[in-house]
Design an enzyme around this catalytic site. Structure first.
Site, short mmCIF file in Angstrom:
data_model
loop_
_atom_site.label_atom_id
_atom_site.label_comp_id
_atom_site.label_asym_id
_atom_site.label_seq_id
_atom_site.Cartn_x
_atom_site.Cartn_y
_atom_site.Cartn_z
N THR A 187 9.21 -6.79 -59.95
CA THR A 187 10.78 -7.34 -59.89
C THR A 187 11.34 -6.73 -61.10
O THR A 187 11.07 -6.36 -62.29
CB THR A 187 10.90 -8.80 -59.93
OG1 THR A 187 10.41 -9.36 -58.92
CG2 THR A 187 12.36 -9.47 -60.18
N ARG A 215 10.69 -16.80 -47.03
CA ARG A 215 10.59 -17.14 -48.58
C ARG A 215 11.38 -16.83 -49.29
O ARG A 215 11.66 -15.33 -49.30
CB ARG A 215 8.97 -17.02 -48.85
CG ARG A 215 8.62 -17.10 -50.07
CD ARG A 215 8.60 -16.24 -51.16
NE ARG A 215 8.12 -16.45 -52.33
CZ ARG A 215 8.41 -15.86 -53.59
NH1 ARG A 215 9.00 -14.41 -53.65
NH2 ARG A 215 7.51 -16.01 -54.88
N VAL A 216 11.87 -17.61 -50.38
CA VAL A 216 12.81 -17.17 -51.31
C VAL A 216 12.21 -17.51 -52.76
O VAL A 216 11.57 -18.73 -52.76
CB VAL A 216 14.22 -17.75 -51.25
CG1 VAL A 216 15.11 -17.26 -52.55
CG2 VAL A 216 14.77 -17.50 -49.99
N GLY A 217 12.08 -16.53 -53.53
CA GLY A 217 11.48 -16.70 -54.91
C GLY A 217 12.24 -17.24 -55.91
O GLY A 217 13.47 -17.58 -55.81
N ASP A 218 11.98 -17.22 -57.13
CA ASP A 218 12.66 -17.78 -58.42
C ASP A 218 13.99 -16.52 -58.76
O ASP A 218 14.91 -16.96 -59.16
CB ASP A 218 11.91 -18.00 -59.89
CG ASP A 218 11.27 -16.57 -59.96
OD1 ASP A 218 10.58 -15.92 -58.99
OD2 ASP A 218 11.80 -15.86 -61.02
N GLY A 239 7.62 -12.44 -62.33
CA GLY A 239 6.33 -13.14 -62.29
C GLY A 239 6.28 -14.04 -61.03
O GLY A 239 6.89 -14.00 -60.27
#
Ligand code: ASP
Length: 318
Positions: A187, A215-218, A239
């Site tokens: 990222t 899916r959505v990450g941080d 991460g």
């Protein structure tokens, strides 16, 4: 200029192998050059962050824009957030599949909408309405990533799923995955302080390899993988997204700076908290309103770079 400008960028935290090191450092350097040119001529932190992240989205080295990791069904789905700490405005998009530069769509949301976050087809429609071109998802997909997905699926079928991507919270398997160099987090992100003393932050990602569609990450969630407020600090993380989200780690870190912890210490404390509380792995860049900054990672490497009036520096470990 009232303040000395600073631009700090990252291009992911993981076990960056020797044959990928030069591309990561070159990509980070190009991003710094593009973003810092804006700050040096008196431009805003927000423009500098957008420009730096755009360069890394365009670089197929990173897990952002073209060349991102693929979903389990073989598509690129992108998330990005941009935040202006002076005006306290934010714009985010998630699960977009037809935009080359999601950070530019995030900028449009920030500037042109009373809302702060759009997902999927609605985000794409909003971007198109405001002049962005919609492309075919296949333009974002690289053969390299098709092969990487096939390998991940073969590992999964053999019962060797990468714990850093599955959301499993078993320290040992996460550790093993990193040691084996399988857990890659590419990222990209940037934080900047401009000559007027305003902070901005941006993060952009293709998310994790073999993720379930939707899916959505941080990375694009406010306060998780990205945050900026002139009254605290600007932050971008990378991460293993699920633990970062659960700890709302970006906001946790900037709040410590607001309470007086120097950014160099707050960055280390954030990564320790991530590991000690949830066994998480990642990296952080953190910049205070006085120009002091911190970087930390608990992965074997993190691609990073900084530009100030004193010059430009890049590195792969802190
Ligand atoms: N944090 C990102 C995510 O979980 C991945 C990364 O940093 O590379 O989507």
């Amino acid at each position: 200029m009232k303040h000395k400008p600073v631009l700090l960028v990252h291009g992911g935290a993981w076990a960056i192998p020797a044959d990928a090191a030069a591309a990561h450092e070159a990509g980070v350097r190009k991003a710094l050059e593009a973003g810092y040119a804006i700050l040096a001529r008196g431009g805003t932190a927000l423009d500098a962050v957008e420009a730096a992240v755009t360069v890394m989205e365009d670089d197929p080295t990173f897990d952002a824009g073209r060349g991102s990791f693929l979903t389990s069904d073989g598509r690129v789905q992108l998330d990005a957030l941009l935040m202006d700490g002076g005006r306290m405005k934010a714009g985010g998009v998630a699960c977009v599949e037809r935009l080359r530069n999601p950070i530019q769509a995030a900028r449009l949301v920030l500037e042109q909408s009373p809302h702060v976050y759009f997902v999927g087809a609605g985000a794409e429609q909003f971007a198109e309405m405001h002049g962005m071109a919609l492309i075919d998802n296949s333009e974002l997909v690289l053969e390299r990533e098709r092969e990487r997905l096939a390998e991940a699926k073969a590992r999964e079928a053999a019962g060797l799923a990468d714990a850093t991507f599955s959301g499993a919270q078993d320290d040992k398997s996460a550790e093993t995955a990193y040691t084996a160099g399988m857990g890659s987090h590419d990222t990209v992100g940037a934080v900047a302080l401009d000559g007027q003393g305003n902070l901005a932050a941006g993060t952009s990602t293709g998310g994790t390899l073999n993720k379930t569609p939707g899916r959505v990450g941080d990375s694009s969630l406010i306060g998780c993988g990205c945050y900026a407020d002139d009254e605290s600090a600007a932050v971008s993380l990378t991460g293993w997204g699920e633990p970062i989200m659960k700890l709302v780690l970006g906001k946790w870190a900037v709040d410590r700076v607001a309470l007086g912890t120097p950014p160099e210490l707050a960055a280390c404390e954030a990564i320790s908290y991530l590991y000690n509380r949830l066994g998480g792995h990642g990296g952080i860049i953190l910049l205070g309103p006085d120009g002091r900054f911190g970087l930390a990672h608990n992965t074997p490497a993190m691609a990073w770079g900084i530009a100030t009036p004193a010059g430009l520096r890049t590195g792969l470990t802190i």
